[in-house]
Write an enzyme that holds these catalytic residues in place. Structure first.
Site, PDB file in Angstrom:
ATOM      1  N   THR A  18       0.835  -1.194   0.000  1.00 34.65           N
ATOM      2  CA  THR A  18       0.000   0.000   0.000  1.00 34.65           C
ATOM      3  C   THR A  18       0.874   1.250   0.000  1.00 34.65           C
ATOM      4  O   THR A  18       1.988   1.236   0.539  1.00 34.65           O
ATOM      5  CB  THR A  18      -0.895   0.076   1.243  1.00 34.65           C
ATOM      6  OG1 THR A  18      -0.080   0.225   2.412  1.00 34.65           O
ATOM      7  CG2 THR A  18      -1.760  -1.162   1.370  1.00 34.65           C
ATOM      8  N   ASP A  19       0.366   2.320  -0.612  1.00 32.47           N
ATOM      9  CA  ASP A  19       0.972   3.615  -0.339  1.00 32.47           C
ATOM     10  C   ASP A  19       0.810   3.839   1.160  1.00 32.47           C
ATOM     11  O   ASP A  19      -0.074   3.268   1.800  1.00 32.47           O
ATOM     12  CB  ASP A  19       0.275   4.715  -1.140  1.00 32.47           C
ATOM     13  CG  ASP A  19       1.157   5.957  -1.292  1.00 32.47           C
ATOM     14  OD1 ASP A  19       2.134   6.092  -0.528  1.00 32.47           O
ATOM     15  OD2 ASP A  19       0.866   6.791  -2.168  1.00 32.47           O
ATOM     16  N   TRP A  20       1.677   4.660   1.726  1.00 33.54           N
ATOM     17  CA  TRP A  20       1.736   4.792   3.187  1.00 33.54           C
ATOM     18  C   TRP A  20       0.421   5.352   3.731  1.00 33.54           C
ATOM     19  O   TRP A  20       0.075   6.512   3.510  1.00 33.54           O
ATOM     20  CB  TRP A  20       2.914   5.668   3.559  1.00 33.54           C
ATOM     21  CG  TRP A  20       4.190   4.923   3.807  1.00 33.54           C
ATOM     22  CD1 TRP A  20       5.020   5.062   4.894  1.00 33.54           C
ATOM     23  CD2 TRP A  20       4.816   3.920   2.986  1.00 33.54           C
ATOM     24  NE1 TRP A  20       6.097   4.204   4.800  1.00 33.54           N
ATOM     25  CE2 TRP A  20       5.997   3.488   3.643  1.00 33.54           C
ATOM     26  CE3 TRP A  20       4.490   3.314   1.774  1.00 33.54           C
ATOM     27  CZ2 TRP A  20       6.849   2.513   3.123  1.00 33.54           C
ATOM     28  CZ3 TRP A  20       5.327   2.340   1.253  1.00 33.54           C
ATOM     29  CH2 TRP A  20       6.488   1.951   1.920  1.00 33.54           C
TER      30      TRP A  20
ATOM     31  N   ALA B  66      -2.585   3.926   2.959  1.00 32.52           N
ATOM     32  CA  ALA B  66      -3.665   3.718   1.990  1.00 32.52           C
ATOM     33  C   ALA B  66      -4.567   2.539   2.333  1.00 32.52           C
ATOM     34  O   ALA B  66      -5.569   2.314   1.662  1.00 32.52           O
ATOM     35  CB  ALA B  66      -3.091   3.520   0.592  1.00 32.52           C
TER      36      ALA B  66
END
Length: 366
Positions: free
Chosen positions: A230-232, A234
């Site tokens: 995941t994006d941080w 997300a």
């Protein structure tokens, strides 16, 4: 898939497997010490190494180690030179190895759709073919050095307004021909160790839990062998994300979401085989990274890297119009430089990708 990864997962307890689903802290993955699985480090960013010198942060406010600031993707793509971009990737790999970083969070292959998108400088192009080819070259360069790439931000994260929650409603043909195409090219040609899913929704489902895009398209259709991170921040619904094809939640959730998965498996709601598949990809990544980190730590040639950055910048510039043949400037002509940027150049974007360079050349010293 490394056979050893499967063997190691078979030896893990359910608690150990669930623990690997999220980060150890802001920049590290967890390991399993009793099985010899180490913790590895990932860090920003797409045009240079941004490794936090002390306690990590997200927005680039803390001090970072000095590194080479290569031209941003927006300029790199203007070179149309895959060999040159591959060399940038190789040099980025060398800098990661010098700092014991296993995965660099780049490149950015999102399509530029809106001029106010704050990350446009991190993305190669508004053209899917060019973006895909540039991303592929970048990935091939860094991964040849034994350092992983994180192809991002998958997918359609193209505007700043409500970037974390916006629902991008896209018909199938547009999605395929424009927004997915750059990622498809990079995945099929380069097999990035990780693909980073974005914050937003596409057609009603957040990317972190979008089964069509994470499993049906990325894993099955394109045959991506790496993991989805995941994006941080997300992640939304961890169990739904696990089922959809999300392997790794970053950063750390202090074990909260790991316990949710554990409880669902113990209740028989989630099949443990799905967990095993996700954890095998995480362990496979750690094994690839740790093999490289066993090599002696080496320093890179800072001046050589700076010269490549300078060369790439020069070869990426495009002259659109040369009225009255003013260029090239004659040696005996005096030129006045009247602007703040002549002395304090703006040479990169900001935030999570900002690089403190070893060398800065302004217009007077260039």
């Amino acid at each position: 898939m490394n056979k050893k990864a499967k063997e190691l997962v078979k030896q893990m307890t359910l608690e150990e497997k669930c623990s690997l689903l999220s980060g150890k802290d802001f920049w590290h993955l967890k390991g399993v010490e009793r099985l010899g699985i180490p913790s590895i480090m990932v860090t920003d960013g797409p045009h240079g190494l941004r490794k936090q010198a002390g306690k990590g942060d997200h927005v680039g406010l803390g001090e970072s180690v000095k590194a080479t600031c290569f031209p941003t993707a927006s300029l790199l793509a203007s070179s149309w030179d895959e060999n040159l971009i591959k060399k940038v990737g190789e040099y980025l790999g060398e800098e990661c190895l010098s700092e014991e970083v296993s995965v660099l969070l780049g490149p950015g292959a999102n399509i530029k759709r809106h001029p106010l998108c704050g990350r446009n400088f991190e993305y190669f192009s508004e053209d899917p073919l060019l973006s895909g080819k540039m991303a592929s070259a970048w990935i091939n360069g860094i991964q040849e050095k034994g350092v992983g790439a994180s192809l991002k931000h998958y997918v359609a994260n193209n505007q700043e307004a409500f970037r974390l929650v916006v629902n991008a409603v896209i018909d199938e043909r547009t999605l395929r021909e424009i927004y997915l195409k750059s990622f498809e090219i990079a995945v099929k040609e380069s097999q990035p160790w990780t693909v980073m899913c974005s914050y937003n929704q596409v057609n009603g489902d957040y990317l972190a839990e979008n089964k069509k895009l994470l499993t049906d398209v990325l894993k099955k259709e394109w045959q991506h062998k790496g993991l989805v991170v995941t994006d941080w921040g997300a992640n939304n619904d961890r169990v739904k994300g696990l089922l959809a094809g999300q392997e790794l939640e970053m950063p750390a959730s202090k074990g909260f979401n790991d316990k949710l998965v554990y409880k669902q498996i113990k209740k028989g709601i989630v099949d443990e085989k799905i967990l095993d598949e996700r954890v095998e990809r995480i362990v496979d990544l750690i094994l690839k990274a740790s093999n490289t980190l066993k090599e002696p730590r080496t320093n890179y040639n800072r001046e050589l890297h700076h010269e490549l950055a300078r060369k790439v910048a020069a070869e990426s510039m495009i002259l659109l119009k040369n009225e009255n043949d003013i260029l090239p400037i004659k040696k005996d002509i005096k030129v006045g430089l009247i602007c703040e940027f002549a002395k304090k150049p703006r040479y990169q974007g900001s935030g999570s990708s900002i690089i403190p360079p070893h060398v800065i050349r302004d217009a007077y010293s260039a």
